[in-house]
Design an enzyme around this catalytic site. Structure first.
Site, PDB file in Angstrom:
ATOM      1  N   HIS A 124       5.825   4.494  12.473  1.00  0.00           N
ATOM      2  CA  HIS A 124       5.808   4.396  11.021  1.00  0.00           C
ATOM      3  C   HIS A 124       6.743   5.429  10.464  1.00  0.00           C
ATOM      4  O   HIS A 124       6.492   6.724  10.312  1.00  0.00           O
ATOM      5  CB  HIS A 124       4.285   4.826  10.513  1.00  0.00           C
ATOM      6  CG  HIS A 124       3.908   4.896   9.106  1.00  0.00           C
ATOM      7  ND1 HIS A 124       3.455   3.660   8.410  1.00  0.00           N
ATOM      8  CD2 HIS A 124       4.369   5.978   8.009  1.00  0.00           C
ATOM      9  CE1 HIS A 124       3.211   4.063   7.052  1.00  0.00           C
ATOM     10  NE2 HIS A 124       3.876   5.281   6.755  1.00  0.00           N
ATOM     11  N   ARG A 156       0.611  -1.290   0.087  1.00  0.00           N
ATOM     12  CA  ARG A 156      -0.151   0.061  -0.097  1.00  0.00           C
ATOM     13  C   ARG A 156       0.666   1.268   0.142  1.00  0.00           C
ATOM     14  O   ARG A 156       0.992   2.012  -0.969  1.00  0.00           O
ATOM     15  CB  ARG A 156      -1.139   0.063   1.333  1.00  0.00           C
ATOM     16  CG  ARG A 156      -1.881   1.084   1.305  1.00  0.00           C
ATOM     17  CD  ARG A 156      -1.568   2.466   1.372  1.00  0.00           C
ATOM     18  NE  ARG A 156      -1.040   2.677   2.955  1.00  0.00           N
ATOM     19  CZ  ARG A 156      -0.573   3.543   3.268  1.00  0.00           C
ATOM     20  NH1 ARG A 156      -0.420   4.593   2.437  1.00  0.00           N
ATOM     21  NH2 ARG A 156       0.033   3.730   4.594  1.00  0.00           N
ATOM     22  N   ASP A 157       1.566   1.636   1.156  1.00  0.00           N
ATOM     23  CA  ASP A 157       2.229   2.560   1.349  1.00  0.00           C
ATOM     24  C   ASP A 157       3.402   2.816   0.148  1.00  0.00           C
ATOM     25  O   ASP A 157       3.791   3.922  -0.518  1.00  0.00           O
ATOM     26  CB  ASP A 157       2.924   2.736   2.632  1.00  0.00           C
ATOM     27  CG  ASP A 157       3.278   4.220   2.972  1.00  0.00           C
ATOM     28  OD1 ASP A 157       3.276   5.257   2.085  1.00  0.00           O
ATOM     29  OD2 ASP A 157       3.734   4.586   4.062  1.00  0.00           O
ATOM     30  N   CYS A 199       4.946   9.040  -0.250  1.00  0.00           N
ATOM     31  CA  CYS A 199       3.387   9.629  -0.220  1.00  0.00           C
ATOM     32  C   CYS A 199       3.135  10.554  -1.131  1.00  0.00           C
ATOM     33  O   CYS A 199       4.008  11.493  -1.417  1.00  0.00           O
ATOM     34  CB  CYS A 199       3.280  10.318   1.181  1.00  0.00           C
ATOM     35  SG  CYS A 199       1.656  10.824   1.184  1.00  0.00           S
ATOM     36  N   ASN A 213       9.285   4.001   3.316  1.00  0.00           N
ATOM     37  CA  ASN A 213       9.118   3.582   4.698  1.00  0.00           C
ATOM     38  C   ASN A 213      10.656   2.771   5.094  1.00  0.00           C
ATOM     39  O   ASN A 213      11.128   2.463   3.864  1.00  0.00           O
ATOM     40  CB  ASN A 213       8.232   2.477   5.176  1.00  0.00           C
ATOM     41  CG  ASN A 213       6.872   3.210   4.927  1.00  0.00           C
ATOM     42  OD1 ASN A 213       6.139   3.335   4.076  1.00  0.00           O
ATOM     43  ND2 ASN A 213       6.393   3.570   6.274  1.00  0.00           N
ATOM     44  N   HIS A 247       9.544   6.988   7.749  1.00  0.00           N
ATOM     45  CA  HIS A 247       9.923   6.964   6.383  1.00  0.00           C
ATOM     46  C   HIS A 247      11.505   7.486   6.615  1.00  0.00           C
ATOM     47  O   HIS A 247      11.802   7.944   7.366  1.00  0.00           O
ATOM     48  CB  HIS A 247       8.967   8.158   5.449  1.00  0.00           C
ATOM     49  CG  HIS A 247       7.729   7.611   5.168  1.00  0.00           C
ATOM     50  ND1 HIS A 247       7.566   6.885   3.918  1.00  0.00           N
ATOM     51  CD2 HIS A 247       6.568   7.426   5.960  1.00  0.00           C
ATOM     52  CE1 HIS A 247       6.418   6.773   3.810  1.00  0.00           C
ATOM     53  NE2 HIS A 247       5.791   6.722   4.818  1.00  0.00           N
TER      54      HIS A 247
END
Ligand code: HMG
Ligand code: MG
Length: 297
Positions: A207, A15-16, A240, A249, A209
């Site tokens: 979380h 996803r990310d 993002c 990430n 990055h």
């Protein structure tokens, strides 16, 4: 130094990671990646997001991805849901856990989900209520917990307020997003010391990055302060779309290697994970973003 005896890794690469890749990834490749991650032992995998396809075209095929994922006894496949429409899509796909995503910065909230922080909380409340009554688990994210690409430094008090609101609506955990990776261990310590006055460490995740190369150091500091859930992305994929310059990430491979060195249990098969990272890097025609992935090739 105190460390948790085991860490739960939330794999967010599908996803990310993939939401920000320039090369379009087809449904079959996503399903193959998620299957390989499952086989490597990941028990929570964020497999897609039910957002507007006009906003994030890379996630448009999430419904098909979920339809094709085999049900797996040990792994939960989760998804982002920004509103009721997203939740309805998730429920139709049989998703068992969803996440709502807020921000600690007003300008990021506007750019990312087209509303203010307060409006987003009002929008998420019925989503969480409906999800919980349908038997789903709900996670909450907060973006820009340290810095914002539009506003600069972010006050920890804003993070605490949003976290309290997400927990109050029934999120079992709040993941703290350093969206643009500007945090340092000192900033993470200050942030967590504030949050942990009111919130138990079991209700928080980190979380990070890796834009400024600080992610692993920031995670280490969070572990020392009692956090035991860490988000990461295979091969360090992503960024993002609404945070210019944000890189991926922390790579899951690099996180696993560090946890091994610290003697912290995680349940992941590193060679299988590295193979999954190589698989998706080749598909995307990009260099593997994991240092451990490259070292073990
Ligand atoms: P909006 O334009 O204000 O929404 O967007 P709207 O309700 O006015 O709807 C506009 C159109 O989108 C309509 O279609 C809706 O039907 C459709 P039209 O009538 O124009 O044809 N629509 C949807 N379609 C499918 N699924 C849906 C959906 N909702 C509306 N769920 C909205 C508001 C929230 C929808 C939009 O801003 C959006 O989708 N944003 C998502 C942005 C995003 O996914 N960002 C990346 C994830 S967050 C992140 O990466 C950070 C994180 O990793 C933590 C960190 O690192 O900090 C989590
Ligand atoms: Mg993120």
């Amino acid at each position: 130094m105190n460390y948790p005896s085991s860490v739960k890794i939330v794999e967010v690469g599908p996803r990310d990671g993939l939401q920000n890749e320039k090369v379009a990834v087809d449904v079959a490749t996503k399903v193959e990646l998620i299957s390989r991650l499952t086989d490597a032992g990941l028990t929570t995998i964020e497999a897609g997001s039910f957002v507007s396809p006009k906003w994030v075209p890379q996630m448009a095929g999430s419904d098909e991805v979920f339809a094709e994922l085999p049900s797996h006894a040990n792994t939960t496949y989760t998804a982002l849901t920004p509103n009721m429409k997203g939740l309805e899509r998730a429920i139709a796909c049989g998703v068992k856990e969803v996440a709502v995503f807020a921000a600690a910065s007003e300008s990021f909230s506007q750019k990312n989900i087209n509303c203010s922080i307060a409006e987003s909380i009002d929008r998420f409340r019925p989503v969480a209520k409906e999800a919980l009554s349908a038997g789903l688990a709900v996670r909450g994210y907060i973006s820009c917990v340290v810095g914002c690409p539009y506003q600069g430094a972010v006050d920890g008090e804003a993070v605490t307020q949003v976290a309290a609101q997400l927990l109050a609506m029934g999120c079992y955990e709040v993941s703290l997003g350093d969206t643009i990776g500007v945090g340092t261990p000192a900033a993470i310590e200050t942030l967590l010391n504030g949050l942990l006055k009111d919130i138990a460490p079991e209700q928080l995740a980190i979380h990070a990055h890796d834009t400024y190369g600080q992610a692993l150091a920031n995670i280490l500091r969070a572990l020392q302060l009692g956090i035991s859930t860490v988000d990461s992305s295979v091969a360090g994929l992503g960024g993002c779309p609404y945070a210019k310059g944000a890189s991926g990430n922390i790579a899951t491979e690099d996180l696993v290697y560090m946890l091994d060195g610290l003697g912290i249990h995680h349940g992941i098969d590193l060679p299988k994970l590295v193979a999954a990272g190589n698989y998706i890097s080749q598909k995307l025609n990009r260099t593997n973003g994991s240092k451990v992935g490259i070292a073990l090739q």
